[in-house]
Structures are given as C-alpha cells and as structure tokens.
Scaffold this motif. Structure first.
Motif, PDB file in Angstrom:
ATOM      1  N   THR A   1      36.247  33.077  45.836  1.00 20.27           N
ATOM      2  CA  THR A   1      36.705  32.980  44.136  1.00 20.27           C
ATOM      3  C   THR A   1      36.733  32.050  43.526  1.00 20.27           C
ATOM      4  O   THR A   1      37.219  30.526  42.521  1.00 20.27           O
TER       5      THR A   1
ATOM      6  N   ASN B   1      34.004  29.479  44.129  1.00 20.72           N
ATOM      7  CA  ASN B   1      32.913  30.083  43.183  1.00 20.72           C
ATOM      8  C   ASN B   1      33.312  29.119  41.994  1.00 20.72           C
ATOM      9  O   ASN B   1      32.450  28.407  41.200  1.00 20.72           O
TER      10      ASN B   1
ATOM     11  N   TYR C   1      33.348  36.910  40.282  1.00 22.22           N
ATOM     12  CA  TYR C   1      33.291  36.997  41.158  1.00 22.22           C
ATOM     13  C   TYR C   1      34.217  37.239  42.684  1.00 22.22           C
ATOM     14  O   TYR C   1      33.969  37.840  43.833  1.00 22.22           O
TER      15      TYR C   1
END
Length: 291
Positions: free
Chosen positions: A85, A88, A201
């Motif tokens: 995450t 991302n 995510y």
C-alpha cells in the motif's frame, strides 16, 4: 413542516424494508461463520443450519493459532499489505501529480496509461518479466508488478487538477520547488483521496491469492489467501495446519476449522475501515470529473 403524502410514506417504507432485507442477507454469512466457528462438535453435527451455538467452543481457533503455517501466512500478508500500500500510494501520487502539471509528453504518457487500462500484457508475459527480474519466491513479486493501478492514477490525477492553481502559484512565489509544493501543499490537501485509495489498495493486497499461486513456490512464504484456499477449497485442514500443531491427534471438525480460518482472515482488514471511513466517501467523490 409539510407532511408527507401517503405515496411518499409508502415509498419510504418500501425503501427501508428493502435496505433491511439487504442488510440481513449480507450479515447472514457472517453470523453463520461466527456460529459454526465457535460451535462444539455435538452442536455442529446436531444442526443443519447453525445460527447460534448452545455450547461455545474455541477449539477451532486454538487449533489454527497453534499452527505456525497460519501465523506465518498472516504475517506475510500483513507485510505485503503494508509495504504494498505504501509503494502504491507513493508511485501513484507522484506520477499523478507530475501528469497534473504541464510537462513535455504529457499526452503521450496519458495515452500509455489509458492503453494499459484497456489492454494488459497477460499472465504469461507478466510471469516471464517477474522471472527475468529475479522476483520469484519474493514478496516483491506481489508488490512491484502492481505498483500503479491505471484507474486509480487517473482519478487521483483529476483530484490534483481540481486543487486551486492559486495555491500552487503562491508556493512558487514563495520559492518552493515542485517537490516542496507536492509535499507541503498537495499531499495535505489530498488526505481524503489518499485515505480512500489506500483502503482500495490494502483490500486488494489482502485479498490477492492468484499472484501468490503464480509467483510463490515456497509454502513458507504463502499468503493467508493461499492457506485459506488449501483449507476451504482443497480441504486440507490437517495437512496444511496439522503438521506443526499440537491438536493433531484429536483435531476439531474440519468445517469449524474452515469457518474459523475465514473469520480470522477477514477480521483484520475489516478493522482498518473504521479508521478511514470519515475520509472514504469524501475522497471518492472529490476525484470525480466535473460535468
């Protein structure tokens, strides 16, 4: 205050009834999972549809938690979710900010982003790339190939475009460079959007099971979803969890183990939502394209 007409009251009653029915349908599987996972062997065998156990038992949870395989899978999934995450958000936000500013080749880059949104490379070419880069049997094979999601990139870019340009120009006047503007102006104003997409995510990483099956050959590096697949789909409760378990001689019923495993794998990601809920709806709507 104007009173509602009979038609309006009837319409509201139907809506409330439908919403309650939908809530019951959605909550029923969780109630069934919860009840079966805490049921004793006698309760489970004596009921076709167990909605509330008469005698509670935690044998299934003790059986699962004493398994090193399950604990390691839970730790691996948590690590992949947190790191993935963060990766991302970093790459998506930085690229989205760059594409929200007038740069050379902006249209060409956006075309490539939209192209990847419509057409993907496919499973075999992606596997060959992961293999050639030496990422097989590594958690990075679950993170780097999906570092940026094109749809999320486009939405966050639109959110950055909607930020008033006067604030950016004020930063430029004060002598701030692009990195300082991004860190001190853009990111603080983008907390709702980033919170919403961090949840997207995180849920994607937590629920991902196809990529680990493709790229992870070492069972010690399996994620929780792969272990759940072995337990629920394949039915290997004792084979997957019993090899390092103290309950091997007298394990709980396989069905209670399956339900307890599903519940333990679902609860952690559900706990994250309340902390991001206040930003969730606002973050999704703010990135919408104005009509």
């Amino acid at each position: 205050m104007k009173q509602k007409s009979i038609v309006e009251r009837l319409f509201d009653s139907v809506n409330i009834g439908l919403l309650l029915l939908i809530c019951v349908v959605m909550l029923f599987p969780f109630l069934y999972l919860f009840s079966v996972s805490f049921s004793s062997y006698e309760d489970f065998l004596g009921s076709k549809l167990l909605l509330w156990p008469s005698s509670w038992s935690t044998d299934a949870y003790e059986y699962i938690w004493k398994s090193r395989t399950f604990r390691q899978a839970l730790l691996t999934t948590t690590t992949v979710t947190i790191i993935g995450t963060a990766v991302n958000l970093f790459f998506t936000s930085t690229m989205a900010y760059a594409l929200s500013r007038p740069i050379v080749g902006q249209k060409s880059i956006m075309f490539m982003v939209v192209f990847t949104l419509l057409f993907s490379a496919g499973m075999i070419p992606t596997y060959l790339v992961v293999q050639a880069t030496g990422l097989l049997d590594s958690i990075w094979s679950l993170i780097l190939p999906v570092a940026i999601t094109p749809f999320n990139l486009i939405v966050i870019r639109q959110f950055f475009i909607n930020i008033p340009n006067d604030m950016i120009e004020a930063g430029i006047v004060d002598g701030a460079n692009d990195l300082q503007i991004f860190a001190r102006i853009i990111l603080p104003l983008s907390k709702p959007a980033l919170a919403a997409f961090s949840l997207f995510y995180a849920v994607t990483h937590w629920n991902n099971y196809f990529a680990p099956i493709l790229y992870i050959n070492d069972s010690a590096k399996w994620t929780i979803q792969v272990v759940l697949r072995q337990i629920v789909v394949v039915g290997e409760t004792t084979g997957t969890l019993g090899g390092d378990n103290m309950f091997t001689d007298n394990p709980p019923p396989p069905e209670t183990i399956q339900m307890a495993a599903i519940l333990l794998a679902t609860v952690p990601i559900l706990i994250v939502y309340p902390f991001l809920q206040k930003h969730f709806a606002k973050g999704v709507m703010l990135g919408a394209v104005k009509g």
